[in-house]
Design an enzyme around this catalytic site. Structure first.
Site, short mmCIF file in Angstrom:
data_model
loop_
_atom_site.label_atom_id
_atom_site.label_comp_id
_atom_site.label_asym_id
_atom_site.label_seq_id
_atom_site.Cartn_x
_atom_site.Cartn_y
_atom_site.Cartn_z
N GLY A 170 0.82 -1.21 0.00
CA GLY A 170 0.00 0.00 0.00
C GLY A 170 0.86 1.26 0.00
N SER A 171 1.95 1.21 0.75
CA SER A 171 2.83 2.39 0.82
C SER A 171 3.38 2.74 -0.56
CB SER A 171 3.99 2.14 1.78
OG SER A 171 3.51 1.81 3.06
N ASN B 47 -7.35 4.32 9.23
CA ASN B 47 -6.82 3.07 9.81
C ASN B 47 -6.91 3.02 11.33
OD1 ASN B 47 -4.84 5.13 8.89
ND2 ASN B 47 -3.46 4.02 10.25
N GLN C 76 -7.49 0.53 3.80
CA GLN C 76 -8.36 -0.04 4.83
C GLN C 76 -9.76 -0.32 4.30
OE1 GLN C 76 -7.62 -1.01 7.93
NE2 GLN C 76 -5.52 -0.31 7.90
N HIS D 299 -2.50 -7.56 2.02
CA HIS D 299 -2.53 -8.19 3.35
C HIS D 299 -3.62 -7.65 4.26
CE1 HIS D 299 -0.31 -5.17 5.99
NE2 HIS D 299 -0.03 -4.69 4.81
N THR E 2 10.66 -7.38 -11.28
CA THR E 2 10.00 -8.66 -11.62
C THR E 2 8.71 -8.80 -10.83
OG1 THR E 2 12.13 -9.66 -12.09
CG2 THR E 2 10.34 -11.18 -11.56
N CYS F 241 1.85 0.92 12.29
CA CYS F 241 3.13 1.47 11.88
C CYS F 241 3.71 2.39 12.95
CB CYS F 241 2.99 2.21 10.57
SG CYS F 241 2.14 1.23 9.36
N1 PLP Z 1 -2.55 3.30 4.08
C1 PLP Z 1 -3.29 2.92 5.12
C2 PLP Z 1 -4.59 3.62 5.40
C3 PLP Z 1 -2.88 1.87 5.93
O1 PLP Z 1 -3.61 1.49 6.97
C4 PLP Z 1 -1.64 1.23 5.64
C5 PLP Z 1 -1.13 0.16 6.51
O2 PLP Z 1 -1.52 0.00 7.65
C6 PLP Z 1 -0.92 1.66 4.52
C7 PLP Z 1 -1.40 2.71 3.76
C8 PLP Z 1 0.37 1.01 4.15
O3 PLP Z 1 0.13 -0.25 3.59
P1 PLP Z 1 1.30 -1.34 3.50
O4 PLP Z 1 1.46 -1.89 4.88
O5 PLP Z 1 0.80 -2.37 2.56
O6 PLP Z 1 2.49 -0.63 3.02
#
Ligand code: PLP
Length: 379
Positions: free
Chosen positions: A72-73, A152, A180, A202, A238, A326
């Site tokens: 996601g990041s 989140n 989320q 995930h 890849t 995080c």
């Molecule tokens: N954005 C939100 C709202 C999230 O809750 C998270 C992870 O908790 C992320 C982005 C980042 O996702 P990833 O852990 O897959 O990098």
């Protein structure tokens, strides 16, 4: 091993068995590189394209609008940096909110260092942005609005359609971090006028290390990583074929069971909220009472220590979170709780409980019993 009572689905989810089963052949049989032209490479490529199609279908996008990334990041980074860099001739102003995940906030900070200007919108006490403030923040050089779909920490769902409408009216690109939301709410990017959307496998019972970015066709964005020509030259590297296959299976299952998933979690969530409010009368529910993710519960207990509560619950086999995954372990109060107006004392005494498919009423009763015991008896 003693039973684990897992209530941290906003941090991550377990991989469903059907998902794992679908992934295994891409580790053991069709393990070819999706860019290779021999048979096992072609099989991998075919699996990637079928997965792209499933993901597109699940959110109402076209296949050629889906780009696979590692998480996601990365999806947030590619969306924000990619769109800003490709459209900087039109302006250098971004609008986001104060309660975004660090994946968006820190990306915006990084764009500031590159000469972009960022407006961070306030939220009300429920965690919703104010549409009037959004309208007022728009400038002639605004090129991007990036507002998360659902928070989140406190689960608040933003007025996505209205935000998209405002963005469209002003001809501004609208990106939403839906990490989320995917698997927890109905999403239709075309119907909702969403231009770009981030997701992460995930969070909806798929594997870790895989994400996707939807970008509406016609929107210019630049790659942010140099290398090979994968993903139509927009994301070098890849392809993580088992991850891609797993994420697409997970989203397919999530969408098929979405009504049931939402109903079940909403019932458990409302029960949990009402029991905690009954037995711990000074507990404060954070976020909107109903306009929140079905599985999200976030409470502040005055004068409590969220980290301590979390560790005591852990001793009973219960997994919860004291803030976002995080930032756990971090001492400073969460930026989300601060933005909704919580003082340091309340922010410190906050826990997030995020429910998921495998939780039962018995599990929730066990959790309530232990929270009551710890908070009321302080042990
Ligand atoms: N954005 C939100 C709202 C999230 O809750 C998270 C992870 O908790 C992320 C982005 C980042 O996702 P990833 O852990 O897959 O990098």
């Amino acid at each position: 091993m003693n039973k684990i009572y897992y209530f941290d689905h906003a941090a991550t989810t377990m991989v469903k068995e059907e998902v794992l089963k679908e992934m295994i052949p891409y580790f053991t049989i069709s393990y070819g590189n999706a860019s290779s032209i021999y048979n096992i490479g072609r099989n991998a490529k075919y699996a990637v394209e079928c997965s792209r199609s499933k993901i597109a279908k699940a959110i109402g996008a076209n296949e050629d609008e889906i780009y696979f990334v590692s998480c996601g990041s990365e999806a947030d980074n590619l969306a924000i940096k990619g769109i800003c860099l490709a459209n900087s001739d039109k302006g250098k102003h971004i609008i986001t909110s104060k309660i975004e995940h660090p994946a968006v906030l820190n990306t915006c900070k990084s764009m500031e260092k590159q000469g972009f200007n960022v407006t961070y919108l306030n939220v009300n006490k429920n965690g919703e942005i104010l549409l009037q403030e959004l309208e007022n923040s728009i400038r002639s050089d605004t090129i991007l609005i990036s507002i998360m779909y659902a928070n989140n920490e406190i689960g608040t769902i933003q007025p996505i359609e209205q935000i998209a409408k405002i963005a469209k009216k002003h001809n501004i690109i609208f990106h939403t971090d839906a990490v989320q939301a995917v698997g927890n709410v109905y999403i239709d990017v075309k119907g909702q006028n969403i231009d770009a959307l981030s997701m992460s496998g995930h969070k909806f019972y798929g594997p870790k290390g895989i994400g996707a970015l939807y970008i509406r066709s016609g929107i210019n964005f630049e790659k942010i990583q140099d290398g090979g020509h994968q993903e139509k030259d927009k994301r070098a590297g890849t392809e993580n074929v088992p991850g891609i296959v797993g994420m697409s299976k997970a989203i397919e299952i999530a969408n098929k069971n979405l009504d049931e998933h939402i109903d079940k979690l909403t019932t458990l969530r409302n029960y949990l909220i009402s029991e905690i409010e009954t037995y711990i009368p000074n507990a404060i529910l954070n976020g909107d009472r109903t306009n929140r993710l079905a599985g999200n519960v976030n409470f502040s207990f005055p004068n409590a220590d969220g980290q301590e509560l979390l560790l005591k619950l852990d001793a009973y086999g219960i997994c919860t979170s004291s803030g976002s995954a995080c930032s756990s372990g971090q001492e400073s109060p969460s930026h989300v709780l601060t933005a909704i107006g919580l003082n340091q004392n309340l922010a410190k005494g906050t826990i997030r409980i995020s429910l998921g498919d495998e939780n039962t009423l018995e599990d929730v009763d066990y959790l309530i019993e232990k929270i009551k015991k710890i908070v009321n008896n302080k042990n």
